[in-house]
Design a protein around this motif. Structure first.
Motif, PDB file in Angstrom:
ATOM      1  N   LEU A  57      -3.706  -0.198   5.912  1.00  8.94           N
ATOM      2  CA  LEU A  57      -2.664   0.752   5.536  1.00  8.94           C
ATOM      3  C   LEU A  57      -3.306   2.128   5.427  1.00  8.94           C
ATOM      4  N   ARG A  58      -2.938   3.044   6.320  1.00  8.82           N
ATOM      5  CA  ARG A  58      -3.388   4.436   6.166  1.00  8.82           C
ATOM      6  C   ARG A  58      -2.384   5.128   5.253  1.00  8.82           C
ATOM      7  N   SER A  59      -2.835   5.526   4.093  1.00  9.17           N
ATOM      8  CA  SER A  59      -1.919   5.975   3.051  1.00  9.17           C
ATOM      9  C   SER A  59      -1.266   7.313   3.401  1.00  9.17           C
ATOM     10  N   PHE A  60      -0.204   7.616   2.654  1.00  2.97           N
ATOM     11  CA  PHE A  60       0.610   8.813   2.866  1.00  2.97           C
ATOM     12  C   PHE A  60      -0.250  10.077   2.860  1.00  2.97           C
ATOM     13  N   VAL A  61      -0.014  10.924   3.848  1.00  4.06           N
ATOM     14  CA  VAL A  61      -0.757  12.180   3.966  1.00  4.06           C
ATOM     15  C   VAL A  61       0.203  13.345   3.771  1.00  4.06           C
ATOM     16  N   PRO A  62      -0.052  14.196   2.782  1.00  5.89           N
ATOM     17  CA  PRO A  62       0.890  15.285   2.497  1.00  5.89           C
ATOM     18  C   PRO A  62       0.824  16.393   3.525  1.00  5.89           C
ATOM     19  N   SER A  63       1.921  17.120   3.649  1.00  7.64           N
ATOM     20  CA  SER A  63       1.936  18.353   4.431  1.00  7.64           C
ATOM     21  C   SER A  63       1.473  19.497   3.522  1.00  7.64           C
ATOM     22  N   HIS A  64       1.334  20.701   4.063  1.00 15.42           N
ATOM     23  CA  HIS A  64       0.791  21.810   3.274  1.00 15.42           C
ATOM     24  C   HIS A  64       1.590  23.097   3.466  1.00 15.42           C
ATOM     25  N   PHE A  65       2.894  23.002   3.376  1.00 16.84           N
ATOM     26  CA  PHE A  65       3.708  24.217   3.477  1.00 16.84           C
ATOM     27  C   PHE A  65       3.572  25.033   2.195  1.00 16.84           C
ATOM     28  N   GLU A  66       3.334  26.322   2.364  1.00 15.93           N
ATOM     29  CA  GLU A  66       3.278  27.237   1.231  1.00 15.93           C
ATOM     30  C   GLU A  66       4.183  28.428   1.512  1.00 15.93           C
TER      31      GLU A  66
ATOM     32  N   GLU B 245      -0.661  -7.084  -0.612  1.00 19.13           N
ATOM     33  CA  GLU B 245      -2.050  -7.506  -0.464  1.00 19.13           C
ATOM     34  C   GLU B 245      -2.286  -8.839  -1.166  1.00 19.13           C
ATOM     35  N   ARG B 246      -1.698  -9.008  -2.351  1.00 17.64           N
ATOM     36  CA  ARG B 246      -1.825 -10.280  -3.065  1.00 17.64           C
ATOM     37  C   ARG B 246      -1.126 -11.408  -2.302  1.00 17.64           C
ATOM     38  N   GLU B 247       0.070 -11.110  -1.791  1.00 24.79           N
ATOM     39  CA  GLU B 247       0.793 -12.114  -1.011  1.00 24.79           C
ATOM     40  C   GLU B 247       0.006 -12.473   0.245  1.00 24.79           C
ATOM     41  N   GLY B 248      -0.601 -11.472   0.878  1.00 25.56           N
ATOM     42  CA  GLY B 248      -1.392 -11.724   2.067  1.00 25.56           C
ATOM     43  C   GLY B 248      -2.576 -12.635   1.794  1.00 25.56           C
ATOM     44  N   ARG B 249      -3.232 -12.436   0.655  1.00 24.23           N
ATOM     45  CA  ARG B 249      -4.362 -13.296   0.309  1.00 24.23           C
ATOM     46  C   ARG B 249      -3.927 -14.750   0.182  1.00 24.23           C
ATOM     47  N   ARG B 250      -2.726 -14.960  -0.366  1.00 21.99           N
ATOM     48  CA  ARG B 250      -2.219 -16.332  -0.480  1.00 21.99           C
ATOM     49  C   ARG B 250      -1.927 -16.928   0.891  1.00 21.99           C
ATOM     50  N   ASN B 251      -1.524 -16.067   1.838  1.00 20.40           N
ATOM     51  CA  ASN B 251      -1.142 -16.545   3.170  1.00 20.40           C
ATOM     52  C   ASN B 251      -2.274 -16.459   4.184  1.00 20.40           C
ATOM     53  N   GLY B 252      -3.431 -15.985   3.758  1.00 20.92           N
ATOM     54  CA  GLY B 252      -4.551 -15.843   4.677  1.00 20.92           C
ATOM     55  C   GLY B 252      -4.451 -14.625   5.567  1.00 20.92           C
ATOM     56  N   VAL B 253      -3.668 -13.601   5.152  1.00 20.39           N
ATOM     57  CA  VAL B 253      -3.529 -12.358   5.918  1.00 20.39           C
ATOM     58  C   VAL B 253      -4.283 -11.253   5.190  1.00 20.39           C
ATOM     59  N   LYS B 254      -5.128 -10.547   5.920  1.00 18.07           N
ATOM     60  CA  LYS B 254      -5.964  -9.508   5.328  1.00 18.07           C
ATOM     61  C   LYS B 254      -5.280  -8.149   5.464  1.00 18.07           C
ATOM     62  N   ILE B 255      -4.936  -7.539   4.312  1.00 17.33           N
ATOM     63  CA  ILE B 255      -4.369  -6.186   4.289  1.00 17.33           C
ATOM     64  C   ILE B 255      -5.241  -5.352   3.370  1.00 17.33           C
ATOM     65  N   THR B 256      -5.746  -4.240   3.862  1.00 15.99           N
ATOM     66  CA  THR B 256      -6.588  -3.365   3.046  1.00 15.99           C
ATOM     67  C   THR B 256      -6.143  -1.924   3.245  1.00 15.99           C
ATOM     68  N   ILE B 257      -6.750  -1.011   2.499  1.00 15.70           N
ATOM     69  CA  ILE B 257      -6.238   0.357   2.482  1.00 15.70           C
ATOM     70  C   ILE B 257      -7.254   1.357   3.007  1.00 15.70           C
ATOM     71  N   MET B 258      -6.760   2.289   3.788  1.00 11.14           N
ATOM     72  CA  MET B 258      -7.521   3.469   4.210  1.00 11.14           C
ATOM     73  C   MET B 258      -6.888   4.647   3.463  1.00 11.14           C
ATOM     74  N   ASP B 259      -7.460   4.980   2.329  1.00  7.45           N
ATOM     75  CA  ASP B 259      -6.807   5.865   1.359  1.00  7.45           C
ATOM     76  C   ASP B 259      -7.074   7.335   1.697  1.00  7.45           C
ATOM     77  N   MET B 260      -6.257   7.883   2.572  1.00  4.59           N
ATOM     78  CA  MET B 260      -6.464   9.249   3.053  1.00  4.59           C
ATOM     79  C   MET B 260      -5.681  10.306   2.272  1.00  4.59           C
ATOM     80  N   THR B 261      -4.958   9.920   1.240  1.00  9.36           N
ATOM     81  CA  THR B 261      -4.031  10.846   0.583  1.00  9.36           C
ATOM     82  C   THR B 261      -4.753  12.018  -0.060  1.00  9.36           C
ATOM     83  N   GLN B 262      -5.650  11.741  -1.005  1.00 10.44           N
ATOM     84  CA  GLN B 262      -6.363  12.827  -1.667  1.00 10.44           C
ATOM     85  C   GLN B 262      -7.355  13.495  -0.727  1.00 10.44           C
TER      86      GLN B 262
END
Length: 476
Positions: A354-363, A405-422
């Motif tokens: 999961l590539r996390s939400f990336v904000p825009s930068h309008f000023e 992610e917890r449900e995936g672990r129970r089902n044998g599916v790997k979901i992890t995070i690419m935390d690009m927000t900050q």
């Protein structure tokens, strides 16, 4: 001397009382010795190590136990105050007792249980020794690693150098985690690591932006063959025959089944069937080794929300008889359905990032009211705090991710995070702004503070990608 039977009974009773009193004291001491070690680490951790993300204001009933370390870049004491409710939301994990020998007396010491507080948010791939996503942008005189002249994959609206952007300092930065180094992507190493594998991008135009950055970085070594079965630019496939490696893109800006209210006018509201899979990607990713899924900015457009084929709300619609809901409402439901689709895959052996939400930068105004992004340097970590809608979108996404992610672990599916927000909140300097096209006389066009210049800051996303894949491969 023989005691009278009555006196003898009194003596025995006094003796028993004294013995019982001693035993009671010993039991009390034992309880104190046992209980204090259990709860002290928990109390100490609450005071010193962590705080919880406040619950979303969304009206859906979801579990909200996502937490942030005090050292996480989004942690701000004034933004995330530690409250009793938030402390109660933190999860406790009982670590099995470790038995130790008591050397002096030749017997085992009393077993102790230790309570460890594990934050459920964030993550850093398979290796937890370093949080890749907490850090700063530091100067990098060696960048960029390609140009708009050497890469064939750059679209016009991202070609900032072609359209006259005057500064190039924004190309001279790399991400430095606080506790380790994040190597710059080595294209030869990456291609070797991906030999015999496949990679898919699912999402909107920023997902495509990410994929094009990867194609450009790999173009320093080799060009792929276009093996697409469709002429639609939103569904493409490239193959690197020397490495038996392929990359695909699947267009799905809302992640769920979608339709237009007006086939000829993209500005009119879209219909979002929030409980239905978008089969244009959910039926295609089964055999991929790695899938990067992302979405965000389209959820601020006019939309009609459906569940069970019935209208349940809208965003920016003129109808007063329909319940008006927030962007986070549809965002939560869409991610929930997308993750449900992923977790329902049978025999899926790959990894989903999961590539996390990336904000825009309008000023200085909204995107359609003259807002612009004219900064030329990154923020330092203490110069800007993410807030408002970007923070709400990020929190909503994280909450659904943790459930999936917890449900995936129970089902044998790997979901992890690419935390690009900050990480990307700190890069207001990397957007095309007005340099995604030639200026047109007597024509005013909105500035682009959503997409990213190529080359540009999102080239670092592939540094993260390579490191995360390395960690996954080591974990396997």
């Amino acid at each position: 001397m023989t005691l009278h039977p009555i006196n003898e009974g009194k003596t025995q009773l006094l003796t028993r009382r004294k013995t019982s009193s001693k035993i009671a004291h010993l039991v009390a001491v034992a309880l104190i010795i046992t209980i204090v070690p259990i709860y002290y680490p928990y109390i100490h951790y609450l005071l010193d190590k962590a705080t919880a993300i406040p619950s979303s204001t969304d009206d859906l009933n979801v579990e909200t136990t996502t937490t942030l370390s005090r050292h996480h870049p989004l942690y701000r004491s004034h933004l995330f105050p530690t409250t009793q409710k938030e402390e109660n939301d933190l999860k406790l994990v009982i670590v099995p007792p470790v038995k130790k020998e008591h050397r002096k007396r030749g017997r085992r010491k009393r077993e102790r249980r230790e309570v460890v507080l594990k934050p459920t948010g964030g993550g850093s791939g398979g290796n937890k020794s370093c949080d890749l996503f907490s850090g700063e942008w530091v100067e990098n005189p060696e960048g960029p690693y390609y140009t708009n002249l050497t890469c064939w994959a750059i679209q016009e609206h991202q070609n900032c150098m072609k359209f006259g952007r005057p500064d190039q300092d924004f190309l001279k930065w790399r991400w430095k985690p606080n506790d380790c180094e994040l190597p710059v992507l080595d294209p030869v190493h990456f291609l070797e690591m991906m030999r015999g594998k496949s990679l898919a991008f699912v999402g909107d135009s920023v997902a495509r932006n990410h994929m094009q950055s990867l194609l450009c970085l790999l173009s320093r070594v080799t060009y792929p063959n276009d093996v697409s079965t469709s002429s639609d630019q939103n569904f493409r496939r490239w193959e690197y025959p020397d490495y038996n490696f392929n990359i695909s893109i699947f267009w799905s800006p809302y992640l769920v089944n979608t339709d237009r209210t007006d086939r000829n006018d993209i500005t009119k509201p879209f219909k979002l069937y929030l409980d239905e899979f978008d089969e244009s990607w959910t039926t295609q990713i089964q055999d991929f080794n790695y899938v990067i899924i992302s979405a965000g900015q389209w959820f601020f457009r006019p939309t009609m929300f459906y569940s069970n084929r019935l209208v349940i709300g809208c965003l920016y619609c003129p109808e007063s008889t329909i319940r008006h809901r927030s962007s986070t409402f549809s965002y939560r439901r869409a991610w929930r359905t997308a993750f449900k689709a992923i977790n329902s895959l049978t025999n899926f052996k790959g990894t989903v990032f999961l590539r996390s939400f990336v904000p825009s930068h309008f000023e200085g105004g909204r995107w359609d009211k003259g807002g612009d992004c004219v900064r030329t340097k990154p923020f330092k970590g203490n110069e800007s705090v993410m807030e408002d809608y970007s923070l709400e979108m990020y929190k909503t996404q994280l909450q659904e991710y943790k459930i999936a992610e917890r449900e995936g672990r129970r089902n044998g599916v790997k979901i992890t995070i690419m935390d690009m927000t900050q990480v990307m909140h700190l890069r207001p300097d990397g957007h095309p702004s007005k340099y995604g096209h030639w200026p047109l006389q007597n024509v005013t066009m909105a500035n682009d503070c959503v997409h990213w210049c190529l080359p540009g800051p999102i080239d670092a996303w592939n540094d993260f990608l390579m490191e995360l894949i390395k960690r996954e491969e080591i974990g396997r």
